[in-house]
Design a protein around this motif. Structure first.
Motif, PDB file in Angstrom:
ATOM      1  N   GLN A  50      -7.845   0.712   2.631  1.00  0.00           N
ATOM      2  CA  GLN A  50      -7.563   2.091   2.837  1.00  0.00           C
ATOM      3  C   GLN A  50      -8.820   2.838   2.771  1.00  0.00           C
ATOM      4  O   GLN A  50      -8.982   3.928   3.720  1.00  0.00           O
ATOM      5  N   ALA A  60       0.804  -1.076  -0.119  1.00  0.00           N
ATOM      6  CA  ALA A  60       0.139  -0.092   0.102  1.00  0.00           C
ATOM      7  C   ALA A  60       0.807   1.057  -0.164  1.00  0.00           C
ATOM      8  O   ALA A  60       2.006   1.230   0.414  1.00  0.00           O
ATOM      9  N   THR A  61       0.207   2.460  -0.432  1.00  0.00           N
ATOM     10  CA  THR A  61       1.069   3.776  -0.602  1.00  0.00           C
ATOM     11  C   THR A  61       0.336   4.666   0.234  1.00  0.00           C
ATOM     12  O   THR A  61      -0.886   4.563   0.508  1.00  0.00           O
ATOM     13  N   GLY A 103      -6.013   4.754  -2.492  1.00  0.00           N
ATOM     14  CA  GLY A 103      -5.633   3.454  -2.067  1.00  0.00           C
ATOM     15  C   GLY A 103      -6.192   2.483  -2.244  1.00  0.00           C
ATOM     16  O   GLY A 103      -7.227   2.338  -3.166  1.00  0.00           O
TER      17      GLY A 103
END
Lengths: 113, 255, 313
Positions: free
Chosen positions: C178, B253-254, C174
């Motif tokens: 997220q 994930a970023t 995301g």
């Protein structure tokens, strides 16, 4: 956002006494900062520190985080003596208008004075 | 680990120093909002920030040399205990303010000397990072040294506590000055620092400070090593578990 | 004399000039300020805790650095505000004692827990966003030291809301996890953020006097509306909703109309029964007590040094 946290129903507001017991904490220091060379130090706030060395270090951490400082002074707050009663101290200057350059009318042809 | 393995010894050096700064930042990060006075919370956060800043510069440089998938966060967040090469000193727990001060003081003396030498590195980029880090370390040392004196020569309790802290972390100071074999070529080329040569000056500053602080230098000759080769104390695993939790829980994930 | 002082004070307020520490001021003005500035200071300091809770788990080094800088700012802002309160003749120790004993409060928003990384973004965007709306108004407050502290704080704080929103934008772009984390954070922080502005004007006992003294320049409800108007479109930009089925844009007034605030929850938290009230104060008190020996040592050392230098002289 209100920092004026309301008094809840049924609670009584706390009495604040400003002549409370003398604090045994680290003494208070006034901090003066010179934003850049060529300018005066100006008062920017205060902090607590046990001695001058830590007052300087604390002032650096507390008041210069944006990196706009050329120099710092710290002075124990108890060493600041202030003028009192602004009326009697500063009003007399009101009737000395000749101290201000605009009081004097000088003809334009005289040039820069 | 997704960091490319490399034969570039400069990467090893950069990552080792970055690991020191990252791990100490992490320890100090645990302590923010836990200092004995508001002004000290500011100071602790300030030192932590300086450390993470230096770590980021060093990892970034290492990643560029390393190539591949290397990135500063991969170094910090995706390597295991055995891959971290920080000194054992910086992973030691906070315990109390005296431990934070003593650990910081020994490390600050070391880093002041280290960065002074590395700011003359023939590698310009490293020299630039070191020059900035030197200024910060000088400030850290001024702060930690002042606290060593205050605690050592303050009250009976503060004296007892800081002496106990000095005794507890002393055995992790020797490692800082043990040369890493892989560095020998870098040292010869004037890129790396000869850490063993920094020891006499370290001793001089430490002895003078301990004496002024009315503290005793521990006589125990035992010095623990291993951090530089990934043999850590058990503390590091827990520290990493917390630090790396997000990246491990949400792979790829970023943020 | 007292009458003359009152006239001078009223004239200063009327002229929109600042009251300074050594000026005469009504007792009520002084105690209102002490209470409000101290609570503001306590809020900054207690507010360090929910954010510091994520320093060690920040997902990247850059996010960690930004978060440390932000928590450090909160400590600094607490310090400026205590410093402003102290000009009113009360010591920081006394104020802390009042906080620890529950006699003074802090903003209730910090009694909610930070449960995910998205909460750090939500605090920056929603909580600091609300604080900024209020603090911009307080730059114009009538007490000089408070006003100056606000100017300094607003200058430093301009990055806080932006860094929070940046965290949330990353989540919005995301993975599904997220995005879920993001929406959950907004769902939990939305209403408490609206409550931060305090009771409705009609129920706010202090507001009228505070407005007369120009301590406060805009009422709770007006500030809250400004905040909702600026914030709702930002939530939509993230692709998120706010948890209010009654929310709608009123074309005529140009404002976002929102639903009823749950004041029972508000008062429950103010009275000390929010999810984290006890933990926050326990932590603060423990740290203070644990640090006593350090503060004493520093004083003892300073005294020794002072007596040594006298002996030398």
């Amino acid at each position: 956002m209100s920092y004026d946290v309301p008094i809840a129903p049924g609670e009584t507001p706390d009495e604040i006494s400003v002549e409370g017991p003398q604090s045994t904490a680290w003494p208070l220091w006034e901090v003066f900062m010179r934003p850049k060379r060529g300018l005066s130090h100006t008062h920017c706030g205060s902090l607590h520190a046990p001695d001058a060395e830590s007052a300087i270090l604390n002032a650096r951490d507390a008041y210069t985080r944006l990196g706009d400082t050329a120099s710092l002074w710290v002075v124990p707050s108890t060493h600041i003596h202030a003028s009192s009663d602004p009326t009697s101290m500063f009003d007399p200057a009101d009737d000395k208008p000749y101290r201000h350059p605009t009081f004097f009318e000088i003809p334009d042809e005289v040039g820069q004075l | 680990m997704t960091v490319a393995t490399t034969t570039n010894t400069l990467v090893g050096l950069l990552v080792r120093h970055a690991d020191d700064n990252t791990i100490l930042c992490q320890r100090l990060g645990e302590y923010v909002s836990g200092a004995p006075e508001l002004e000290e919370d500011l100071a602790v956060a300030n030192v932590a920030l300086d450390h993470v800043g230096v770590a980021m510069h060093l990892y970034e440089y290492a990643a560029e040399l390393d190539g591949g998938e290397a990135s500063m966060d991969n170094y910090a967040m995706l390597r295991s205990e055995r891959e971290f090469t920080n000194a054992l000193l910086v992973e030691q727990p906070n315990v109390d303010f005296a431990h934070v001060v003593a650990r910081g003081f020994f490390f600050d003396v070391y880093q002041t000397l280290l960065w002074a030498q590395l700011s003359a590195s023939t590698d310009e980029r490293l020299a630039g990072i070191a020059a900035r880090a030197f200024k910060e370390a000088t400030y850290h040392l001024r702060h930690s040294r002042a606290w060593m004196l205050r605690l050592g020569d303050g009250t009976a309790e503060s004296h007892r506590r800081v002496q106990a802290a000095v005794d507890a972390v002393w055995r992790f100071t020797g490692e800082l000055f043990v040369a890493v074999d892989a560095d020998s070529e870098l040292v010869a080329e004037g890129i790396g620092a000869d850490v063993a040569a920094l020891k006499p000056e370290f001793d001089r500053i430490v002895d003078a400070t301990l004496e002024e602080a009315t503290l005793v230098r521990p006589s125990d000759p035992y010095q623990a090593t291993g951090g530089r080769s990934g043999m850590h104390t058990e503390h590091l695993g827990h520290l990493l578990a917390e630090m790396q939790w997000m990246q491990r829980t949400y792979p790829g994930a970023t943020w | 004399m007292a009458v003359e002082h009152q006239v001078q004070f009223d004239r200063t307020i009327e002229a929109d000039e600042k009251i300074e520490p050594r000026d005469w001021m009504p007792d009520g003005y002084r105690s209102t300020l002490i209470r409000q500035i101290a609570q503001h200071a306590h809020s900054e300091v207690i507010g360090m805790q929910p954010e510091a809770n994520w320093i060690t788990r920040a997902p990247t080094l850059l996010r960690k650095a930004i978060l440390i800088a932000k928590v450090q700012d909160e400590a600094g802002h607490g310090l400026y505000l205590y410093s402003a309160t102290e000009t009113l003749g009360i010591s920081r120790d006394e104020l802390q004692e009042m906080l620890h004993s529950g006699r003074q409060k802090y903003s209730s928003i910090f009694n909610y827990p930070t449960l995910s990384w998205a909460d750090i973004g939500a605090i920056g965007w929603l909580v600091d966003g609300a604080a900024i709306v209020n603090q911009i108004m307080l730059q114009g407050t009538s007490y000089g030291p408070y006003s100056r502290a606000m100017v300094r704080i607003c200058k430093e704080e301009s990055f806080h809301a932006r860094q929070g929103y940046a965290i949330l934008m990353a989540l919005a772009k995301g993975t599904d996890e997220q995005k879920a984390m993001l929406q959950d954070a907004i769902d939990r922080w939305w209403w408490p953020s609206l409550m931060m502005f305090g009771p409705h004007d009609s129920d706010s006992t202090h507001t009228e006097q505070s407005m007369e003294w120009k301590i406060k320049r805009i009422s709770n409800d007006d500030l809250r509306q400004m905040y909702v108007d600026q914030t709702v479109p930002q939530a939509h930009y993230l692709g998120c909703s706010v948890p209010d089925p009654d929310l709608h844009f009123d074309e005529e007034s140009g404002h976002w109309n929102f639903g009823a605030i749950d004041w029972d929850e508000f008062w429950t938290v103010v009275k000390g029964n929010g999810p984290m009230n006890r933990e926050r104060i326990n932590h603060k008190t423990k740290v203070w007590d644990d640090g006593a020996w350090v503060r004493e040592a520093a004083v003892a050392y300073a005294e020794k040094q002072a007596s040594r230098s006298t002996k030398i002289a």
